[in-house]
Write a protein that holds these residues in place. Structure first.
Motif, PDB file in Angstrom:
ATOM      1  N   ILE B 146      42.999 -22.396  29.732  1.00  0.00           N
ATOM      2  CA  ILE B 146      43.053 -21.172  30.558  1.00  0.00           C
ATOM      3  C   ILE B 146      41.760 -21.071  31.386  1.00  0.00           C
ATOM      4  CG2 ILE B 146      43.432 -18.675  30.558  1.00  0.00           C
ATOM      5  CD1 ILE B 146      44.724 -18.945  27.809  1.00  0.00           C
ATOM      6  N   VAL B 166      39.381 -14.880  29.523  1.00  0.00           N
ATOM      7  CA  VAL B 166      40.409 -15.587  28.741  1.00  0.00           C
ATOM      8  C   VAL B 166      40.849 -14.730  27.557  1.00  0.00           C
ATOM      9  CG1 VAL B 166      40.872 -17.628  27.306  1.00  0.00           C
ATOM     10  CG2 VAL B 166      39.611 -17.876  29.437  1.00  0.00           C
ATOM     11  N   LEU B 169      43.019 -12.013  28.778  1.00  0.00           N
ATOM     12  CA  LEU B 169      44.363 -12.513  29.123  1.00  0.00           C
ATOM     13  C   LEU B 169      45.201 -12.746  27.871  1.00  0.00           C
ATOM     14  CD1 LEU B 169      43.595 -15.047  31.957  1.00  0.00           C
ATOM     15  CD2 LEU B 169      45.332 -13.281  32.062  1.00  0.00           C
ATOM     16  N   ALA B 204      46.434 -15.988  35.296  1.00  0.00           N
ATOM     17  CA  ALA B 204      44.973 -15.935  35.160  1.00  0.00           C
ATOM     18  C   ALA B 204      44.277 -15.463  36.431  1.00  0.00           C
ATOM     19  CB  ALA B 204      44.448 -17.306  34.749  1.00  0.00           C
TER      20      ALA B 204
END
Lengths: 239, 357
Positions: B146, B166, B169, B204
């Protein structure tokens, strides 16, 4: 009154869990706990449950790919492990979710089918000529509604439905009494799903097959199956 | 629709060259559609209808050496503060892409070079692939994969900021204990968890368009709806436009605004989701809906769509006759001599001579 073709009695199965660091067995994960059910002749049994609940392990035990830790599986009243390999192959066949896994990508479909048909005659101790084998193949192709053109093709050249039909043909070659279908429709689109379900129903009528239909789709199981069992965390929840 | 236009595809065609046969396979033909900001659309059709080819064409992922494109795929970037667009490529300020009258920037994806395309992929337009198990790199930790997407598309970002992003997310895609998931390898996760990671990767950089190519095919029935609900919820919260590709017509019912029915490379019907479900016009759509398995039909034979898809290398057939001719239960003599156009009926569009005015 129909006879029981299959009886599963108190089957328990566990797998060892290894430590990632030491590569030693640290514990065991119980996948199936005291599973008991029976299946009558010419009926379809649906096995429902979420991913990882032990559905495929159960199928593998019935097909003799895995051995249970305890309990027994009886096929026509006899323990499945008491049958010779060759006899058992003609009784129970397993059709996997992904037909690719059943087809050697380097061999053409004609070769794959011919090999299996010869195996059938060999298991029945009959010596046959090529013409008989070819006649048998054309009969089988007609049953699964495939054109003879597919014999020259390789697995990658077939469509999803054709590939699934070839996989079924390979299973049908041995005329088993019990067919275990492990999520056979999950990768197909709605039209092909309908085609395959109609086809399974026809086979059930024509060859008096019994089915174990493993799926996670309740709607599908209720449409196709006569009895349903639900498995969760390795245990039968409802029958 | 009042919102801003994000993607416009006009008269788009794709053909693949088949070397052994020395022929062209016309995989997509007469594709026209528009996608607006925060709109959710779905492309539905059976296997081999060209759904994935269309998705790949938008991102230029079809093999270059054998693919020929015709028509335009116009993308209207919406990100005002995209640092790379402004600094490195000056897309927003390039004169050839800027229309003073409408004050919009647009560019045809097929005319862009590879470097610019790489900037668009994953940043402006993202894609979730069919099989989550093959979408991730098996030798890299989930968190690293990611981070890679964030680092590739953001200049001047610190490691700490990437890590925090990250983790944020991973929690947004409802993965429990994101700090632990960050360090895991793909094989240590279940199918549903991997698909959530793929959604996190795709979202992302908060893209303008998200293409989800059969995101639930490899998952079980209970997970399908959970993943789709999560996907549509996240897309809505980021005002991202969604192109959902699926073969399961019943799956899209509650998740998209507009549905396109694709058959053998052509859009044969399109309309609002309600219109398609409650008043399907094209015989193919009707058949597709009747095929679905229903427990109330127990014991009855399910209706099927007879025969196979037509040969897409046969130019005389695909450009001169109705593409659904061979399988249509309502065909008549005219279908063999005339190619239908898209006819508009109360906002719904259908490509069938039965609706010719």
């Amino acid at each position: 009154m129909k006879n029981n073709i299959l009886e599963v009695r108190n089957v328990t199965k566990s797998y060892p869990v290894y430590s990632q660091l030491l590569h030693t067995k640290i514990t065991k994960k119980i996948v199936l706990k005291n599973i008991t059910f029976s299946l009558e002749e010419n009926t379809a049994l649906g096995v429902l449950g979420p991913s990882g609940c032990g559905k495929t392990t159960l199928a593998k035990i019935i097909a003799r790919i895995e051995q249970p830790d305890s309990g027994e599986v009886l096929f026509e009243g006899r323990n499945i492990f008491s049958y010779p390999n060759k006899t058992f192959a003609c009784m129970v066949q397993l059709l996997f979710q992904n037909p690719y896994s059943m087809l050697n990508p380097k061999l053409n479909i004609g070769f794959l089918i011919k090999e299996r048909v010869r195996q059938y005659f060999k298991l029945n101790n009959t010596k046959v000529e090529d013409s008989t084998v070819n006649k048998k193949i054309s009969e089988l192709l007609e049953t699964v509604k495939l054109s003879p053109d597919v014999l020259k093709m390789y697995p990658y050249q077939l469509s999803g439905g054709q590939r699934q039909r070839v996989a079924i043909l390979l299973v049908l070659c041995l005329y088993p009494k019990l067919l275990i279908l492990d999520e056979p429709l999950s990768a197909l689109d709605v039209s092909l799903q309908a085609q395959m379900l109609n086809f399974f129903a026809e086979l059930k009528q024509q060859f008096k097959f019994s089915y174990i239909f493993i799926t996670h789709d309740e709607n599908l199981a209720e449409y196709f199956c006569d009895q349903i069992i639900k498995i969760e965390n390795g245990e039968i929840l409802t029958k | 629709m009042n919102s801003k236009l994000v993607l416009e595809i006009t008269d788009f065609e794709t053909a693949f060259y088949i070397k052994p046969k020395d022929k062209y396979l016309f995989a997509l033909r007469e594709i026209n559609f528009e996608l607006y900001k925060a709109q959710k659309i779905a492309f539905v059709g059976e296997s081999g209808s060209g759904k994935t080819t269309l998705a790949n064409a938008i991102l230029q992922l079809n093999p270059n050496n054998v693919t020929t494109y015709f028509g335009n795929i116009i993308f209207y970037p919406q990100k005002e503060n995209c640092s790379i667009c402004l600094d490195k490529y000056s897309i927003v300020t390039t004169e050839e892409h800027y229309d003073e009258n409408t004050q919009t920037t647009s560019y045809d994806i097929h005319t862009l070079d590879e470097e610019l395309l790489n900037h668009i992929r994953g940043n402006h337009i993202s894609m979730i692939f069919q099989d989550p198990f093959t979408a991730l790199n098996p030798v890299l930790r989930v968190g690293e994969q990611i981070s890679e997407v964030i680092l590739n598309h953001n200049l001047n970002i610190t490691k700490k900021e990437v890590y925090d992003k990250v983790i944020e997310l991973l929690s947004k895609v409802e993965l429990p204990e994101p700090h632990i998931i960050y360090k895991k390898y793909p094989h240590q996760l279940s199918g549903g968890q991997i698909q959530r990671v793929c959604i996190a990767i795709a979202l992302a950089n908060i893209p303008e368009i998200l293409i989800a190519d059969e995101p639930t095919t490899a998952l079980d029935a209970t997970l399908k709806h959970t993943i789709l609900s999560l996907l549509t919820h996240l897309v809505g919260s980021f005002s991202t436009s969604l192109i959902l590709i699926t073969h399961d017509i019943n799956l899209v019912k509650n998740y998209v605004d507009y549905v396109y029915i694709l058959y053998a490379g052509e859009i044969i019907e399109s309309g609002l989701t309600k219109q398609i479900f409650y008043n399907p016009l094209h015989p193919y759509t009707k058949l597709l809906m009747s095929c679905s398995v229903d427990k109330t039909k127990k014991g009855q034979k399910l209706p099927v769509i007879p025969y196979e898809l037509p040969d897409l290398t046969d130019q005389d057939f695909i450009y001169e006759k109705c593409i659904f001719l061979n399988r249509c239960p309502q065909r008549n003599n005219r279908c063999e001599t005339k190619k239908p156009q898209l006819y508009s009926i109360k906002g719904q569009k259908v490509k069938c001579l039965l609706y010719e005015k």
